[in-house]
Design a protein around this motif. Sequence first.
Motif, PDB file in Angstrom:
ATOM      1  N   MET A 157      -2.645   4.806  -2.976  1.00 27.22           N
ATOM      2  CA  MET A 157      -3.750   5.487  -2.297  1.00 27.22           C
ATOM      3  C   MET A 157      -3.526   6.997  -2.339  1.00 27.22           C
ATOM      4  N   VAL A 181      -8.711  -2.870   6.498  1.00 27.12           N
ATOM      5  CA  VAL A 181      -9.525  -3.902   5.841  1.00 27.12           C
ATOM      6  C   VAL A 181      -8.676  -5.143   5.594  1.00 27.12           C
ATOM      7  N   ILE A 182      -7.446  -4.940   5.127  1.00 26.90           N
ATOM      8  CA  ILE A 182      -6.576  -6.083   4.829  1.00 26.90           C
ATOM      9  C   ILE A 182      -6.189  -6.814   6.119  1.00 26.90           C
ATOM     10  N   THR A 192      -6.550   7.363   3.819  1.00 25.55           N
ATOM     11  CA  THR A 192      -7.202   6.335   2.998  1.00 25.55           C
ATOM     12  C   THR A 192      -6.351   5.072   2.963  1.00 25.55           C
ATOM     13  N   PHE A 225      -1.582  -1.213  -4.044  1.00 28.90           N
ATOM     14  CA  PHE A 225      -2.616  -0.194  -3.933  1.00 28.90           C
ATOM     15  C   PHE A 225      -1.957   1.167  -3.821  1.00 28.90           C
ATOM     16  N   THR A 227      -7.113   3.245   6.125  1.00 32.66           N
ATOM     17  CA  THR A 227      -8.432   2.608   6.019  1.00 32.66           C
ATOM     18  C   THR A 227      -8.317   1.293   5.251  1.00 32.66           C
ATOM     19  N   ARG A 228      -7.618   1.312   4.130  1.00 29.26           N
ATOM     20  CA  ARG A 228      -7.435   0.095   3.337  1.00 29.26           C
ATOM     21  C   ARG A 228      -6.625  -0.941   4.116  1.00 29.26           C
ATOM     22  N   LEU A 230       0.872  -1.180   0.000  1.00 27.10           N
ATOM     23  CA  LEU A 230       0.000   0.000   0.000  1.00 27.10           C
ATOM     24  C   LEU A 230       0.902   1.221   0.000  1.00 27.10           C
TER      25      LEU A 230
END
Lengths: 346, 200
Positions: free
Chosen positions: B79, B91-92, B84, B77, B87-88, B53
């Motif tokens: 971002m 989730v992961i 943000t 990813f 946030t991602r 990320l």
Amino acid sequence: MTIQFKNETFRDDFTFSNSPEAIHRFPFPFDKDQYMYAVNIEQHMPGPAKSATEFPIDIDEHYVSEMRDRALVLKADPLRCQSQPHMITAEWDLVELLMESMAKHYPEHFTLTRDGDRWHWINRPLEIDQTFTFGDAATLPLPPMEYVTRQCQGDFCLLDQRNDNLWMDAGIVTTQADWSLDFDMGMNFMEWHGPVPLAHDMGVFDRALKFLLNLQQGRPVRRLNWTMTVNPRLDTSPENYHAWGIDRTTVTPENVGDKVHLRVELQALWRLPRSNAIVFSIRCYLIKMEELVTIPKWGRRLHRVLRDLPPELVDYKGLTRFRDTTVDYLARHDDGAPTSPGFFPD
Amino acid sequence: MLVSNIKSRPVYGGLKVDDAARRHLVAAEGEGALAALAAFTGRPEAIARATVLYSPGGSAPQDHAAKLGALGFDDLFVMPSQPTLITRLNVILATATMGARLYAAGVEGFIGSVVAAGMAHGIDQASIRTEHRGSLARRVQCVHCKGMTDNVTVSPVVCSHCGIPLLVRDHFSRRLGAFQGVSIDAETPGDVPPAEELYA
């Protein structure tokens, strides 16, 4: 002996004062005429009758008013009481330690009746009568640590032990000498002592940590720490520093005896039985200069300690603006006579 | 590497690839991309098991994202911002399995945010591999209003929330990923020394 609880304040009009008996039992922290850091840890054994260390948990004439001040602090800033979820067992350990000790040593004020897990707690000074199930947080009106420490003088931190370190993972802190529980939450022993000058290089914290990691159940230890506070304000937090810091500029030769207080922390540490955590209690005692000099030995000694204090410590303890005025005041109570060794009055 | 005598400041040990990991979760910001590139280049097995990320931030003109893309990570990813990215990452982490290793590279406040996210998902902070890259700017928490001010390069600094001029203390909270800011003029109201560039 029944304690006569005083009705007094630690803010606004500052009506706090010590009775002659409270002055005499004040835990004066200097056993000689100068001061430097040391790992001054000793067994938390019963001290002389009526002294602040006669019992493991000391309840005194300021109890009711201090608990009222704590409630005001928590109402304004709930972050002064925090606990991480894995500390719940240590919270119950603390309930047991405090209730058992208070009920045993002050039976006229506190009563604890245990019937298995069914506990009945009576706190007469605060007019509390509570039946609950030990280990079931739903049976108390507040989380266990907050419940019991709203009824016990002193700040309390619960330290988890793992990875050969101690971690500040829970606590209730409303009478602190300028440190923030919210900021230090989750820190280890070295981290939360980070801002202290000199002592790291002296190896003080390495030795203290090694000692504490081996703390045994049933063998609590204690040490004294000190600073000075203008006005008898218990809540000298960094959170409110922008409001109380100005007090330090208000000391004059006329008011120094009433305004400047020696602030002593009786710090004690217990290993807890179920959680293997350590409870670190920090009990704050305040005494104004005009009360302190009624014990001639203490007036002489504090004069010499303050006069000769290393500059880094003057700064770190926040004494810079009023130290000289205080030393001048105390000089008038120091005739130069030798002082006897030890803490206690002659 | 950022060297410091601040006892509460973490030591950032560098981004060393853990060969035993089944999944590498790499969070990088700005110049932190270069740390990820240095660690993973020439390690095809690790690249095939890596989720990266990346938030370019002030390094966008250097286009480190293209270099990361060229390396062929299993998942990348890019971002638009640090929040943000976090946030991602959350989730992961929520679906991560045993054997996942977390890495963080970039400025100090970003590393702090990644470590805090990892800890919230039960990862021991000592197991997270970190590397400081980019500016020495500090993230500062105002002790009075608890507001965070990012990218602080001077002291004193005015709290971006409550407006109190703050002295930046050399005291760091890993949980908050921030230094402590305390009123500098409480004892001398209105008398604030000029801001000095200290952490550029």
